[in-house]
Design a protein around this motif. Structure first.
Motif, PDB file in Angstrom:
ATOM      1  N   LYS A   1       0.572  -1.627   0.257  1.00  0.00           N
ATOM      2  CA  LYS A   1      -0.320   0.324   0.079  1.00  0.00           C
ATOM      3  C   LYS A   1       0.979   1.875  -0.193  1.00  0.00           C
ATOM      4  CE  LYS A   1      -3.085  -1.359   3.387  1.00  0.00           C
ATOM      5  NZ  LYS A   1      -4.160  -1.763   4.367  1.00  0.00           N
ATOM      6  N   THR A   2       1.734   1.348   0.599  1.00  0.00           N
ATOM      7  CA  THR A   2       2.555   2.490   1.411  1.00  0.00           C
ATOM      8  C   THR A   2       3.437   2.725  -0.248  1.00  0.00           C
ATOM      9  OG1 THR A   2       4.168   1.858   2.795  1.00  0.00           O
ATOM     10  CG2 THR A   2       2.714   2.785   3.212  1.00  0.00           C
ATOM     11  N   GLY A   3       4.151   1.599  -0.808  1.00  0.00           N
ATOM     12  CA  GLY A   3       4.969   1.749  -1.460  1.00  0.00           C
ATOM     13  C   GLY A   3       4.414   1.728  -3.457  1.00  0.00           C
ATOM     14  N   LEU A   4       2.820   1.852  -2.976  1.00  0.00           N
ATOM     15  CA  LEU A   4       2.177   1.930  -4.808  1.00  0.00           C
ATOM     16  C   LEU A   4       1.665   3.433  -4.549  1.00  0.00           C
ATOM     17  CD1 LEU A   4      -0.386  -1.164  -4.785  1.00  0.00           C
ATOM     18  CD2 LEU A   4       1.263  -0.224  -6.167  1.00  0.00           C
ATOM     19  N   TRP A   5       1.449   4.315  -2.780  1.00  0.00           N
ATOM     20  CA  TRP A   5       1.664   5.751  -3.132  1.00  0.00           C
ATOM     21  C   TRP A   5       2.836   5.995  -3.711  1.00  0.00           C
ATOM     22  CZ3 TRP A   5      -2.691   7.316  -4.483  1.00  0.00           C
ATOM     23  CH2 TRP A   5      -3.513   7.285  -4.016  1.00  0.00           C
ATOM     24  N   ALA A   6       4.103   5.807  -3.015  1.00  0.00           N
ATOM     25  CA  ALA A   6       5.214   6.886  -3.345  1.00  0.00           C
ATOM     26  C   ALA A   6       6.246   6.148  -4.692  1.00  0.00           C
ATOM     27  CB  ALA A   6       6.658   5.315  -2.695  1.00  0.00           C
ATOM     28  N   GLU A   7       5.314   4.704  -5.552  1.00  0.00           N
ATOM     29  CA  GLU A   7       5.984   4.690  -6.871  1.00  0.00           C
ATOM     30  C   GLU A   7       4.695   4.929  -7.569  1.00  0.00           C
ATOM     31  OE1 GLU A   7       8.676   3.260  -8.118  1.00  0.00           O
ATOM     32  OE2 GLU A   7       9.722   2.594  -6.110  1.00  0.00           O
TER      33      GLU A   7
END
Length: 150
Positions: free
Chosen positions: A123-129
């Motif tokens: 979840k957090t990685g998708l937003w960052a990427e």
């Protein structure tokens, strides 16, 4: 063994991914899934028995490819799929045991311990990427616009 995880409440992420070009969205999803799967692979590797050759521990990883045999047995369900675990034929026998060998689970405990963290990392990685991809695309569009003007 295949494990499917359904997650509710990620509509905003899905919309943001769909807003990207298909190849960019796939790259973003692949990077995030592989990064989120690495702690599970590390835990499985740490829990795997060394065995006489050490191949089981060494074969642990995260990737997008299956062996030819695995590909025939597993139908592709999504555009982006990432696999976690050992690439050693003996792994199944070690994990679940057989009539000559007691089970020595290593991947299942790693999955059970790490699946919640992996979901949060996704979840957090998708937003960052997605944010990085949008910024890259904006810089590229700006460069192209400047190049066209002068």
């Amino acid at each position: 063994m295949r494990v499917t995880v359904d997650v509710d409440g990620l509509k905003e992420l899905d919309r943001a991914l769909r807003g990207l070009k298909a190849s960019t969205a796939k790259s973003v999803a692949r990077r995030v899934l592989m990064k989120a799967g690495e702690p599970i692979a590390e835990a499985g590797r740490a829990q795997a028995p060394l065995g006489p050759t050490g191949n089981l521990k060494a074969s642990y990883g995260v990737g997008t490819k299956l062996t030819r045999r695995q590909s025939k047995l597993s139908k592709k369900e999504n555009d982006v799929e990432v696999y976690i675990g050992p690439n050693d034929p003996a792994a199944i026998q070690t994990e679940f045991g057989n009539e000559h060998q007691a089970p020595e689970p290593h991947l299942r405990p790693a999955w059970d311990a790490g699946k919640d963290r992996a979901l949060e990392d996704i979840k957090t990685g998708l937003w960052a990427e997605i944010s990085k991809a949008v910024a890259r695309l904006a810089r590229k569009a700006d460069r192209l616009a400047r190049k066209a003007q002068g």
